[in-house]
Motif scaffolding. Structure first.
Motif, PDB file in Angstrom:
ATOM      1  N   ILE A 300     -55.012  99.762  86.037  1.00  0.00           N
ATOM      2  CA  ILE A 300     -54.049 100.364  86.965  1.00  0.00           C
ATOM      3  C   ILE A 300     -52.639  99.865  86.677  1.00  0.00           C
ATOM      4  O   ILE A 300     -51.679 100.653  86.629  1.00  0.00           O
ATOM      5  CB  ILE A 300     -54.456 100.063  88.414  1.00  0.00           C
ATOM      6  N   LEU A 304     -49.509 102.306  85.491  1.00  0.00           N
ATOM      7  CA  LEU A 304     -48.258 102.414  86.234  1.00  0.00           C
ATOM      8  C   LEU A 304     -47.063 102.034  85.374  1.00  0.00           C
ATOM      9  O   LEU A 304     -45.983 102.632  85.500  1.00  0.00           O
ATOM     10  CB  LEU A 304     -48.312 101.537  87.491  1.00  0.00           C
ATOM     11  N   PHE A 320     -47.169 104.307  93.627  1.00  0.00           N
ATOM     12  CA  PHE A 320     -48.385 103.879  94.322  1.00  0.00           C
ATOM     13  C   PHE A 320     -49.404 105.013  94.367  1.00  0.00           C
ATOM     14  O   PHE A 320     -50.605 104.803  94.124  1.00  0.00           O
ATOM     15  CB  PHE A 320     -48.039 103.421  95.743  1.00  0.00           C
ATOM     16  N   SER A 322     -49.673 107.465  92.270  1.00  0.00           N
ATOM     17  CA  SER A 322     -50.213 107.637  90.917  1.00  0.00           C
ATOM     18  C   SER A 322     -51.279 106.583  90.624  1.00  0.00           C
ATOM     19  O   SER A 322     -52.324 106.880  90.024  1.00  0.00           O
ATOM     20  CB  SER A 322     -49.088 107.543  89.880  1.00  0.00           C
ATOM     21  N   GLY A 323     -51.005 105.353  91.046  1.00  0.00           N
ATOM     22  CA  GLY A 323     -51.982 104.285  90.853  1.00  0.00           C
ATOM     23  C   GLY A 323     -53.276 104.555  91.587  1.00  0.00           C
ATOM     24  O   GLY A 323     -54.372 104.284  91.072  1.00  0.00           O
ATOM     25  N   MET A 324     -53.175 105.112  92.799  1.00  0.00           N
ATOM     26  CA  MET A 324     -54.375 105.436  93.561  1.00  0.00           C
ATOM     27  C   MET A 324     -55.172 106.554  92.887  1.00  0.00           C
ATOM     28  O   MET A 324     -56.407 106.537  92.878  1.00  0.00           O
ATOM     29  CB  MET A 324     -53.993 105.854  94.980  1.00  0.00           C
ATOM     30  N   GLY A 327     -56.973 104.954  90.088  1.00  0.00           N
ATOM     31  CA  GLY A 327     -58.016 104.080  90.611  1.00  0.00           C
ATOM     32  C   GLY A 327     -59.218 104.834  91.143  1.00  0.00           C
ATOM     33  O   GLY A 327     -60.354 104.392  90.983  1.00  0.00           O
ATOM     34  N   ILE A 387     -58.209  98.215  94.018  1.00  0.00           N
ATOM     35  CA  ILE A 387     -57.448  99.374  93.532  1.00  0.00           C
ATOM     36  C   ILE A 387     -56.165  99.581  94.325  1.00  0.00           C
ATOM     37  O   ILE A 387     -55.071  99.588  93.748  1.00  0.00           O
ATOM     38  CB  ILE A 387     -58.344 100.631  93.554  1.00  0.00           C
ATOM     39  N   THR A 390     -53.782  96.436  93.886  1.00  0.00           N
ATOM     40  CA  THR A 390     -53.101  96.372  92.594  1.00  0.00           C
ATOM     41  C   THR A 390     -52.039  97.456  92.481  1.00  0.00           C
ATOM     42  O   THR A 390     -50.940  97.211  91.963  1.00  0.00           O
ATOM     43  CB  THR A 390     -54.123  96.528  91.447  1.00  0.00           C
ATOM     44  N   ALA A 391     -52.366  98.669  92.953  1.00  0.00           N
ATOM     45  CA  ALA A 391     -51.388  99.762  92.909  1.00  0.00           C
ATOM     46  C   ALA A 391     -50.156  99.421  93.733  1.00  0.00           C
ATOM     47  O   ALA A 391     -49.015  99.679  93.305  1.00  0.00           O
ATOM     48  CB  ALA A 391     -52.037 101.047  93.416  1.00  0.00           C
ATOM     49  N   SER A 394     -48.239  96.338  91.942  1.00  0.00           N
ATOM     50  CA  SER A 394     -47.611  96.755  90.690  1.00  0.00           C
ATOM     51  C   SER A 394     -46.450  97.705  90.935  1.00  0.00           C
ATOM     52  O   SER A 394     -45.401  97.600  90.280  1.00  0.00           O
ATOM     53  CB  SER A 394     -48.648  97.419  89.781  1.00  0.00           C
ATOM     54  N   SER A 395     -46.606  98.642  91.866  1.00  0.00           N
ATOM     55  CA  SER A 395     -45.506  99.576  92.158  1.00  0.00           C
ATOM     56  C   SER A 395     -44.301  98.842  92.730  1.00  0.00           C
ATOM     57  O   SER A 395     -43.152  99.183  92.422  1.00  0.00           O
ATOM     58  CB  SER A 395     -45.982 100.658  93.127  1.00  0.00           C
TER      59      SER A 395
END
Length: 404
Positions: A300, A304, A320, A322-324, A327, A387, A390-391, A394-395
């Motif tokens: 993830i 990102l 966020f 996009s990360g989801m 994930g 998930i 981390t999203a 990281s975002s």
């Protein structure tokens, strides 16, 4: 001539000079190395506790385990066991030459007993591991303990290394270094600390967090991608631990009911080894969850980073989201991976329970099935919750101009 107005330039985030990024990585690895040495010293300091031997020896008798080569099969008496698809049961008298240890170069007579679920018939030229007993009167007897599979295992390990490096290139090599480091930490630090009486759950969690820090640093250095993956891994592993503790409490089951707990219980009772056995269930959950959570978190965070590089105008909320999306695609397959890993490890037990025609309630009330269910579900919950964590982390790091 009318000039076209220039578009306002998008403000660029200050980039960290490469030398400073490398310096951050070196500093983290140097501190990690110092912590490793300190933990290794603590794990192996003090007077070693004598736990005796796994095998009995009486009086002045001694037992050695050495390799030998089979020169001749003097006699054999064996038959096929039809119930086990052609496996052999019986015994052999062998002439062998000892290859290692005190009796290296000596020729001895060795006896090999085997059955469908223990031992194996040998042939001339086979390498075997012998149990060599030296009696008080000087007589020596030798029996075949097992086939010597070390050369095969070493070759298989080398093949694994070659495949990883050929496919993964430098990243594959870095992952192998991380794997080797993980094994050293578990066997040289974590287990000795547990045997010294360190709190099993807390020690395992701290060790796993430390392992993830070092592995991510080895894999990608110190920048926002690895920081996000590390924080997401710690959060996900922590949640797996919390759910494991909750399941242990409400399910009224702990590490004392693990399948292989009896030998450890004997060490604690008869040899005085201060093992915190109740925490072994949750400790196994933490270790099993670590690999899956690290995989998900790094995937993830990397995704990102690439999305942001392709479109720097995306907001934290959009990143966020996009990360989801990334994930969610991983959650199903990774959950299957964890559950199947636990169930695959207990396949023989499941077949036995099913063959006994147990009812649904009877089967899932057994300690073994309950333990595997708790372990698999707790690890999966920690991985899935890693998930969004981390999203989110990281975002935030990416949109706020964290280090690349």
């Amino acid at each position: 001539m009318k000039k076209t107005p220039e578009k306002p330039k998008t403000p660029q985030l200050p980039k960290l000079p490469p030398l400073r990024k490398e310096a951050s990585t070196v500093i983290v690895l140097a501190i990690s190395a110092a912590l490793f040495v300190a933990a290794l010293f603590v794990a192996h300091s003090g007077e070693a506790k004598d736990t005796g031997s796994l095998f009995w020896a009486y009086g002045t008798e001694t037992i050695d385990f050495d390799t030998a080569t089979v020169n001749e099969i003097v006699s054999e008496d064996m038959s096929i066991d039809e119930a086990t698809e052609g496996s052999y049961a019986g015994s052999q008298e062998l002439a062998v030459t000892i290859d290692t240890g005190t009796y290296a170069g000596t020729q001895l007579t060795a006896y090999n007993s085997f059955g469908p679920i223990s031992g194996h018939p040998v042939e001339v030229g086979d390498s075997v591991t012998l149990t060599i007993k030296t009696h008080a009167d000087g007589d020596v007897t030798a029996t075949v303990y097992e086939l010597n599979r070390i050369p095969f295992l070493i070759g298989f390990l080398i093949l694994f290394f070659i495949v990883v490096v050929l496919v993964g290139s430098l990243t594959g090599l870095q992952s192998l270094i991380g794997l080797a480091f993980t094994c050293v930490c578990l066997f040289a630090i974590l287990i000795p600390l547990i045997l010294k009486g360190a709190p099993t759950i807390l020690t395992t969690f701290v060790m796993c967090a430390y392992i993830s820090l070092v592995c991510f640093t080895i894999l990608g250095g110190v920048h926002r991608k690895t920081v996000g993956a590390f924080l997401g891994t710690v959060a996900g592993t922590f949640l797996a631990m919390v759910f494991g503790l909750g399941a242990q409490f409400f399910g009224k089951i702990n590490g004392l009911r693990l399948e292989d707990a009896e030998p450890l219980y004997q060490l604690a009772v008869y040899d005085g080894i201060p093992i915190d056995m109740e925490g072994l269930l949750v400790a196994s959950i933490i270790i099993c969850a670590l690999g899956a959570v690290m995989d998900v978190a790094m995937s993830i965070a990397s995704a990102l980073e690439e999305i942001h590089a392709a479109n720097p105008k995306l907001t934290q909320k959009e990143l966020f989201k996009s990360g989801m999306n990334v994930g969610r695609d991983m959650a199903g397959t990774m959950t299957n991976t964890l559950i199947l890993a636990f169930l695959g490890g207990e396949l023989t037990l499941m077949i036995f329970l099913y063959a006994r025609d147990l009812s649904f309630y009877h089967m899932f009330s057994t300690a073994f099935v309950a333990l595997e269910t708790i372990a698999g579900l707790s690890s999966s919950i920690g991985m899935i919750l890693a998930i969004p964590l981390t999203a989110l982390i990281s975002s935030m790091l990416i949109t706020r101009g964290g280090r690349r």
